[in-house]
Scaffold this motif. Structure first.
Motif, mmCIF file in Angstrom:
data_model
loop_
_atom_site.group_PDB
_atom_site.id
_atom_site.type_symbol
_atom_site.label_atom_id
_atom_site.label_comp_id
_atom_site.label_asym_id
_atom_site.label_seq_id
_atom_site.Cartn_x
_atom_site.Cartn_y
_atom_site.Cartn_z
ATOM 1 N N ARG A 77 0.816 -1.224 0.000
ATOM 2 C CA ARG A 77 0.000 0.000 0.000
ATOM 3 C C ARG A 77 0.850 1.274 0.000
ATOM 4 N NH1 ARG A 77 -4.845 1.473 -0.329
ATOM 5 N NH2 ARG A 77 -5.621 3.375 0.640
ATOM 6 N N VAL A 78 2.092 1.183 0.486
ATOM 7 C CA VAL A 78 2.946 2.366 0.504
ATOM 8 C C VAL A 78 3.160 2.905 -0.904
ATOM 9 C CG1 VAL A 78 5.152 1.128 0.295
ATOM 10 C CG2 VAL A 78 5.072 3.318 1.489
ATOM 11 N N VAL A 79 3.053 2.048 -1.908
ATOM 12 C CA VAL A 79 3.299 2.430 -3.297
ATOM 13 C C VAL A 79 2.282 3.456 -3.789
ATOM 14 C CG1 VAL A 79 3.355 1.539 -5.663
ATOM 15 C CG2 VAL A 79 4.423 0.250 -3.814
ATOM 16 N N ILE A 80 1.043 3.403 -3.281
ATOM 17 C CA ILE A 80 0.010 4.344 -3.735
ATOM 18 C C ILE A 80 -0.288 5.412 -2.691
ATOM 19 C CG2 ILE A 80 -1.059 2.681 -5.289
ATOM 20 C CD1 ILE A 80 -3.240 2.240 -3.185
ATOM 21 N N GLN A 81 0.358 5.331 -1.533
ATOM 22 C CA GLN A 81 0.081 6.297 -0.470
ATOM 23 C C GLN A 81 1.185 7.325 -0.281
ATOM 24 O OE1 GLN A 81 -0.714 3.803 2.984
ATOM 25 N NE2 GLN A 81 -2.889 4.277 2.844
ATOM 26 N N THR A 82 2.427 6.912 -0.422
ATOM 27 C CA THR A 82 3.525 7.758 -0.001
ATOM 28 C C THR A 82 3.896 8.816 -1.034
ATOM 29 O OG1 THR A 82 5.782 7.756 0.897
ATOM 30 C CG2 THR A 82 5.354 6.307 -0.974
ATOM 31 N N THR A 83 4.446 9.914 -0.562
ATOM 32 C CA THR A 83 5.113 10.886 -1.419
ATOM 33 C C THR A 83 6.588 10.975 -1.028
ATOM 34 O OG1 THR A 83 4.514 12.683 0.101
ATOM 35 C CG2 THR A 83 3.020 12.260 -1.744
ATOM 36 N N TRP A 91 8.011 -0.560 -0.985
ATOM 37 C CA TRP A 91 7.563 -1.950 -0.886
ATOM 38 C C TRP A 91 8.575 -2.809 -1.618
ATOM 39 C CZ3 TRP A 91 5.179 -4.959 -5.115
ATOM 40 C CH2 TRP A 91 4.870 -6.265 -4.702
ATOM 41 N N ALA A 92 9.090 -3.820 -0.935
ATOM 42 C CA ALA A 92 10.082 -4.712 -1.532
ATOM 43 C C ALA A 92 9.493 -6.110 -1.687
ATOM 44 C CB ALA A 92 11.330 -4.772 -0.658
ATOM 45 N N PHE A 93 9.836 -6.758 -2.795
ATOM 46 C CA PHE A 93 9.477 -8.162 -2.972
ATOM 47 C C PHE A 93 10.739 -8.944 -3.321
ATOM 48 C CE2 PHE A 93 8.718 -6.131 -7.113
ATOM 49 C CZ PHE A 93 9.451 -6.939 -7.975
ATOM 50 N N LYS A 94 10.716 -10.228 -3.039
ATOM 51 C CA LYS A 94 11.898 -11.064 -3.220
ATOM 52 C C LYS A 94 12.230 -11.247 -4.695
ATOM 53 C CE LYS A 94 13.885 -15.521 -1.844
ATOM 54 N NZ LYS A 94 13.646 -16.786 -1.102
ATOM 55 N N GLY A 95 13.521 -11.154 -5.003
ATOM 56 C CA GLY A 95 13.976 -11.390 -6.359
ATOM 57 C C GLY A 95 13.737 -10.213 -7.281
ATOM 58 N N LEU A 115 6.378 6.009 -12.397
ATOM 59 C CA LEU A 115 7.105 5.157 -11.458
ATOM 60 C C LEU A 115 8.213 5.976 -10.819
ATOM 61 C CD1 LEU A 115 7.664 2.322 -10.256
ATOM 62 C CD2 LEU A 115 9.100 1.872 -12.264
ATOM 63 N N ASP A 116 8.258 5.972 -9.484
ATOM 64 C CA ASP A 116 9.291 6.689 -8.734
ATOM 65 C C ASP A 116 10.240 5.701 -8.070
ATOM 66 O OD1 ASP A 116 8.044 9.780 -7.819
ATOM 67 O OD2 ASP A 116 6.720 8.298 -8.717
ATOM 68 N N HIS A 117 11.480 6.136 -7.920
ATOM 69 C CA HIS A 117 12.448 5.408 -7.097
ATOM 70 C C HIS A 117 13.294 6.454 -6.394
ATOM 71 C CE1 HIS A 117 14.343 1.543 -6.088
ATOM 72 N NE2 HIS A 117 15.464 2.234 -5.993
ATOM 73 N N THR A 118 13.939 6.057 -5.307
ATOM 74 C CA THR A 118 14.796 7.011 -4.609
ATOM 75 C C THR A 118 15.943 7.425 -5.531
ATOM 76 O OG1 THR A 118 15.961 7.435 -2.521
ATOM 77 C CG2 THR A 118 16.357 5.310 -3.566
ATOM 78 N N PRO A 119 16.322 8.696 -5.555
ATOM 79 C CA PRO A 119 17.417 9.138 -6.434
ATOM 80 C C PRO A 119 18.752 8.523 -6.028
ATOM 81 C CG PRO A 119 16.115 11.002 -5.621
ATOM 82 C CD PRO A 119 15.702 9.809 -4.821
ATOM 83 N N ARG A 197 6.880 4.230 -5.637
ATOM 84 C CA ARG A 197 5.601 4.864 -5.939
ATOM 85 C C ARG A 197 5.209 4.550 -7.380
ATOM 86 N NH1 ARG A 197 4.044 11.335 -5.701
ATOM 87 N NH2 ARG A 197 1.864 11.079 -5.169
ATOM 88 N N PHE A 198 3.945 4.165 -7.563
ATOM 89 C CA PHE A 198 3.439 3.870 -8.905
ATOM 90 C C PHE A 198 2.080 4.525 -9.047
ATOM 91 C CE2 PHE A 198 1.089 1.111 -11.922
ATOM 92 C CZ PHE A 198 1.918 1.254 -13.021
ATOM 93 N N ARG A 199 1.899 5.257 -10.142
ATOM 94 C CA ARG A 199 0.643 5.968 -10.357
ATOM 95 C C ARG A 199 0.075 5.671 -11.741
ATOM 96 N NH1 ARG A 199 2.686 11.841 -8.862
ATOM 97 N NH2 ARG A 199 4.664 10.829 -9.360
#
Length: 211
Positions: A77-83, A91-95, A115-119, A197-199
């Motif tokens: 859920r952090v993927v659609i909630q966080t800024t 959110w991490a998944f294995k592999g 799609l966002d990722h940390t710089p 983050r994914f929108r």
């Protein structure tokens, strides 16, 4: 967009030009331009039964004098909630292969995805090897549908901006309320992949390019 939906080389040339122009606009205009594409992920929900299992990265988000004080394990859920895209707040998944499935607040005809990722500049390791690399996006008619309609095949660029936006690249003839992001690879991390983050967006692309 209908003029771009044709098969063959002409379609590819026109669509590539459109993507390049949109990318330039987003880079120059920033959040104000992206705002013209309405984000529907916010207010949606995660369909956890269709998502990959979460992975505890052991990434410390709180520390004192460099020593970890507390570890966080985030749900999808952090993927659609966080800024907040600071390291570890993902959110991490294995592999390197996994699924994220989002139930939108309404049926829409999607036009783009972000799609966002940390710089890299904020990464403690100086790289973003846990970032998704190749990923596909699908529209689903219901939660039980095994294979939805392909909306696009994309690459999150390792040396690109932290926030990257991708146009729907396939013909979309109907609306969807369920969107699946299928990650096919990452940028080299052997243990897990992180999605910050994914929108999902809807709106007029011409408004962005002409604004």
């Amino acid at each position: 967009m209908k003029e771009l939906i044709h098969s063959g080389t002409v379609q590819q040339i026109l669509w590539s030009a459109t993507e390049e122009k949109l990318a330039n606009c987003l880079t120059k205009k920033g959040a104000s331009a992206l705002g013209l594409l309405k984000a529907l992920s916010t207010g949606g929900s995660i369909i956890s039964t269709r998502c990959s299992e979460s992975f505890n990265t052991k990434a410390a988000l709180m520390s004192l004098f460099g020593l970890p004080l507390r570890y966080f394990s985030q749900s999808p859920r952090v993927v659609i909630q966080t800024t907040d895209v600071h390291p570890g707040n993902c959110w991490a998944f294995k592999g390197s292969y996994g699924y994220l499935v989002i139930g939108l607040s309404m049926k829409i005809v999607p036009t783009a995805f972000s799609l966002d990722h940390t710089p890299k500049s904020l990464s403690p390791t100086g790289n973003i090897s846990s970032a998704p690399r190749d990923f596909n996006v699908y529209g689903l008619d219901d939660e039980q549908q095994e294979e939805g309609q392909l909306l696009g095949q994309f690459v999150y660029e390792e040396d690109g901006d932290a926030l990257q936006t991708f146009l729907v690249s396939e013909e979309v003839t109907r609306a969807f309320q369920i969107i699946e992001m299928r990650v096919l690879s990452n940028w080299g991390h052997p243990e897990y992949t992180c999605v910050y983050r994914f929108r999902v967006h809807m709106g007029s692309l011409l408004n962005i390019m002409n604004s």
